[in-house]
Design a protein around this motif. Structure first.
Motif, PDB file in Angstrom:
ATOM      1  N   TYR A 123      27.741  69.601  14.031  1.00 12.96           N
ATOM      2  CA  TYR A 123      28.718  68.523  14.174  1.00 12.96           C
ATOM      3  C   TYR A 123      28.168  67.183  13.704  1.00 12.96           C
ATOM      4  O   TYR A 123      28.915  66.359  13.154  1.00 12.96           O
ATOM      5  CB  TYR A 123      29.182  68.446  15.628  1.00 12.96           C
ATOM      6  N   ILE A 124      26.887  66.951  13.882  1.00 14.70           N
ATOM      7  CA  ILE A 124      26.277  65.726  13.357  1.00 14.70           C
ATOM      8  C   ILE A 124      26.319  65.733  11.831  1.00 14.70           C
ATOM      9  O   ILE A 124      26.679  64.732  11.197  1.00 14.70           O
ATOM     10  CB  ILE A 124      24.834  65.582  13.861  1.00 14.70           C
ATOM     11  N   ASP A 125      25.975  66.859  11.246  1.00 10.17           N
ATOM     12  CA  ASP A 125      26.009  66.947   9.785  1.00 10.17           C
ATOM     13  C   ASP A 125      27.440  66.778   9.264  1.00 10.17           C
ATOM     14  O   ASP A 125      27.650  66.193   8.195  1.00 10.17           O
ATOM     15  CB  ASP A 125      25.441  68.293   9.325  1.00 10.17           C
ATOM     16  N   LEU A 126      28.419  67.265  10.020  1.00  8.01           N
ATOM     17  CA  LEU A 126      29.814  67.098   9.621  1.00  8.01           C
ATOM     18  C   LEU A 126      30.208  65.619   9.634  1.00  8.01           C
ATOM     19  O   LEU A 126      30.891  65.145   8.723  1.00  8.01           O
ATOM     20  CB  LEU A 126      30.728  67.896  10.546  1.00  8.01           C
ATOM     21  N   GLU A 127      29.783  64.881  10.656  1.00  9.18           N
ATOM     22  CA  GLU A 127      30.084  63.446  10.707  1.00  9.18           C
ATOM     23  C   GLU A 127      29.477  62.732   9.499  1.00  9.18           C
ATOM     24  O   GLU A 127      30.115  61.850   8.904  1.00  9.18           O
ATOM     25  CB  GLU A 127      29.559  62.842  12.012  1.00  9.18           C
ATOM     26  N   SER A 128      28.281  63.101   9.108  1.00  9.95           N
ATOM     27  CA  SER A 128      27.662  62.507   7.928  1.00  9.95           C
ATOM     28  C   SER A 128      28.461  62.829   6.672  1.00  9.95           C
ATOM     29  O   SER A 128      28.665  61.969   5.809  1.00  9.95           O
ATOM     30  CB  SER A 128      26.220  62.997   7.791  1.00  9.95           C
ATOM     31  N   THR A 129      28.935  64.063   6.580  1.00 12.21           N
ATOM     32  CA  THR A 129      29.732  64.468   5.424  1.00 12.21           C
ATOM     33  C   THR A 129      31.066  63.739   5.379  1.00 12.21           C
ATOM     34  O   THR A 129      31.486  63.236   4.322  1.00 12.21           O
ATOM     35  CB  THR A 129      29.984  65.982   5.462  1.00 12.21           C
ATOM     36  N   ILE A 130      31.743  63.655   6.513  1.00 10.36           N
ATOM     37  CA  ILE A 130      33.054  63.007   6.569  1.00 10.36           C
ATOM     38  C   ILE A 130      32.947  61.529   6.202  1.00 10.36           C
ATOM     39  O   ILE A 130      33.752  61.002   5.427  1.00 10.36           O
ATOM     40  CB  ILE A 130      33.675  63.162   7.973  1.00 10.36           C
ATOM     41  N   THR A 131      31.968  60.851   6.770  1.00 11.09           N
ATOM     42  CA  THR A 131      31.861  59.406   6.572  1.00 11.09           C
ATOM     43  C   THR A 131      31.121  59.020   5.307  1.00 11.09           C
ATOM     44  O   THR A 131      31.264  57.894   4.820  1.00 11.09           O
ATOM     45  CB  THR A 131      31.138  58.754   7.765  1.00 11.09           C
ATOM     46  N   GLY A 132      30.317  59.939   4.780  1.00 13.71           N
ATOM     47  CA  GLY A 132      29.495  59.604   3.628  1.00 13.71           C
ATOM     48  C   GLY A 132      28.284  58.761   3.977  1.00 13.71           C
ATOM     49  O   GLY A 132      27.609  58.235   3.080  1.00 13.71           O
ATOM     50  N   LEU A 133      27.981  58.631   5.271  1.00 13.80           N
ATOM     51  CA  LEU A 133      26.839  57.826   5.703  1.00 13.80           C
ATOM     52  C   LEU A 133      25.572  58.666   5.755  1.00 13.80           C
ATOM     53  O   LEU A 133      25.591  59.839   6.113  1.00 13.80           O
ATOM     54  CB  LEU A 133      27.101  57.217   7.085  1.00 13.80           C
ATOM     55  N   GLU A 134      24.463  58.028   5.431  1.00 11.85           N
ATOM     56  CA  GLU A 134      23.170  58.690   5.494  1.00 11.85           C
ATOM     57  C   GLU A 134      22.808  58.992   6.948  1.00 11.85           C
ATOM     58  O   GLU A 134      22.971  58.145   7.834  1.00 11.85           O
ATOM     59  CB  GLU A 134      22.097  57.798   4.876  1.00 11.85           C
ATOM     60  N   LEU A 135      22.317  60.200   7.183  1.00 13.67           N
ATOM     61  CA  LEU A 135      21.832  60.596   8.503  1.00 13.67           C
ATOM     62  C   LEU A 135      20.326  60.384   8.550  1.00 13.67           C
ATOM     63  O   LEU A 135      19.577  60.981   7.771  1.00 13.67           O
ATOM     64  CB  LEU A 135      22.182  62.053   8.777  1.00 13.67           C
TER      65      LEU A 135
END
Length: 267
Positions: A123-135
């Protein structure tokens, strides 16, 4: 014309399941702006993950505004400046981290346009993908968070996370807590939500709530849907929320936003 402002959630409302604004939705939102209606995007997303969509819809050249971080931030798109921003204190974020450990959830926050976390997860990786923000993976969350931030997300499997929501509300009543996706539990400063941000913006623009349409699909949209003169759910709304809107239109994959413009602004 009765309605002067159209406030639209992004994920699972304006955007289809491929995270795209359909041609139908685009055309109708451009038409609404031609008629003088403010089109305001309102999302749990960070500001930087919304701005390209707002510009694509010409909200900037049409002198509109944008609500990001679930109401923590309002941006004047024409002037490219923040009207207001409310943040969690460092101490509140650290307390949320402790809560996440005690309740076996993941936690992230946002600093300097990046996502901060101690680990990867689905789910963290999904948030990064959705927002385009660097994790950014940090060895110690508390050591990394030394300042305020606009919000935190607690993330976990949906059925379990739903049981965590009432615990967080009970233990930390000073926070504004809501679900934005089944696997995203949002925490922001008290009094911060999309409805409160919408009320602030409406007062600034001298627009009565009866002149506002708000469209959403999830728990973090409830306050703005209830505040607006016409509160609209897309058909893929969370089932427990269906009764709290005035109208239900087609789903996010069937151009529900375009339907709203046709039915309530053009006619």
């Amino acid at each position: 014309m009765k309605y002067k402002m159209l406030v639209v959630d992004m994920d699972d409302t304006l955007l289809n399941d491929n995270h795209i604004i359909s041609d139908e939705n685009t055309a109708m939102l451009l038409k609404a702006q031609e008629l003088g209606v403010y089109v305001v995007l309102a999302s749990g997303r960070p500001t930087s993950a919304m701005i390209d969509y707002a510009r694509y819809l010409q909200c900037d050249i049409n002198n509109s505004y944008m609500i990001s971080f679930n109401g923590s931030t309002i941006t004047d798109l024409k002037e490219d400046k923040v009207l207001f921003e409310h943040s969690l204190s460092k101490e509140q974020i650290h307390s949320l981290y402790d809560f996440s450990l005690e309740n076996n959830t993941h936690i992230i926050t946002y600093l300097d346009g990046k996502i901060i976390s101690e680990r990867h997860s689905e789910y963290i990786d999904l948030e990064s993908t959705i927002t385009g923000l660097e994790l950014v993976i940090v060895p110690n969350f508390k050591d990394a968070v030394t300042t305020s931030a606009v919000k935190c997300l607690l993330l976990e499997e949906p059925v379990y996370l739903k049981t965590v929501e009432p615990k967080l509300k009970l233990e930390q009543p000073e926070l504004s807590v809501c679900m934005s996706k089944p696997f995203f539990l949002e925490a922001a400063p008290t009094g911060v939500d999309k409805g409160a941000a919408l009320q602030f913006l409406a007062n600034k623009l001298n627009i009565h709530q009866s002149e506002i349409i708000a469209i959403g699909n999830a728990g973090n949209d409830l306050t703005m849907v209830q505040y607006a003169g016409l509160g609209v759910w897309v058909d893929n709304v969370d089932p427990e929320l269906r009764e709290f809107g005035d109208v239900i239109v087609a789903s996010n994959n069937e151009h529900g936003v375009a339907e709203v413009v046709r039915r309530f602004i053009l006619e």
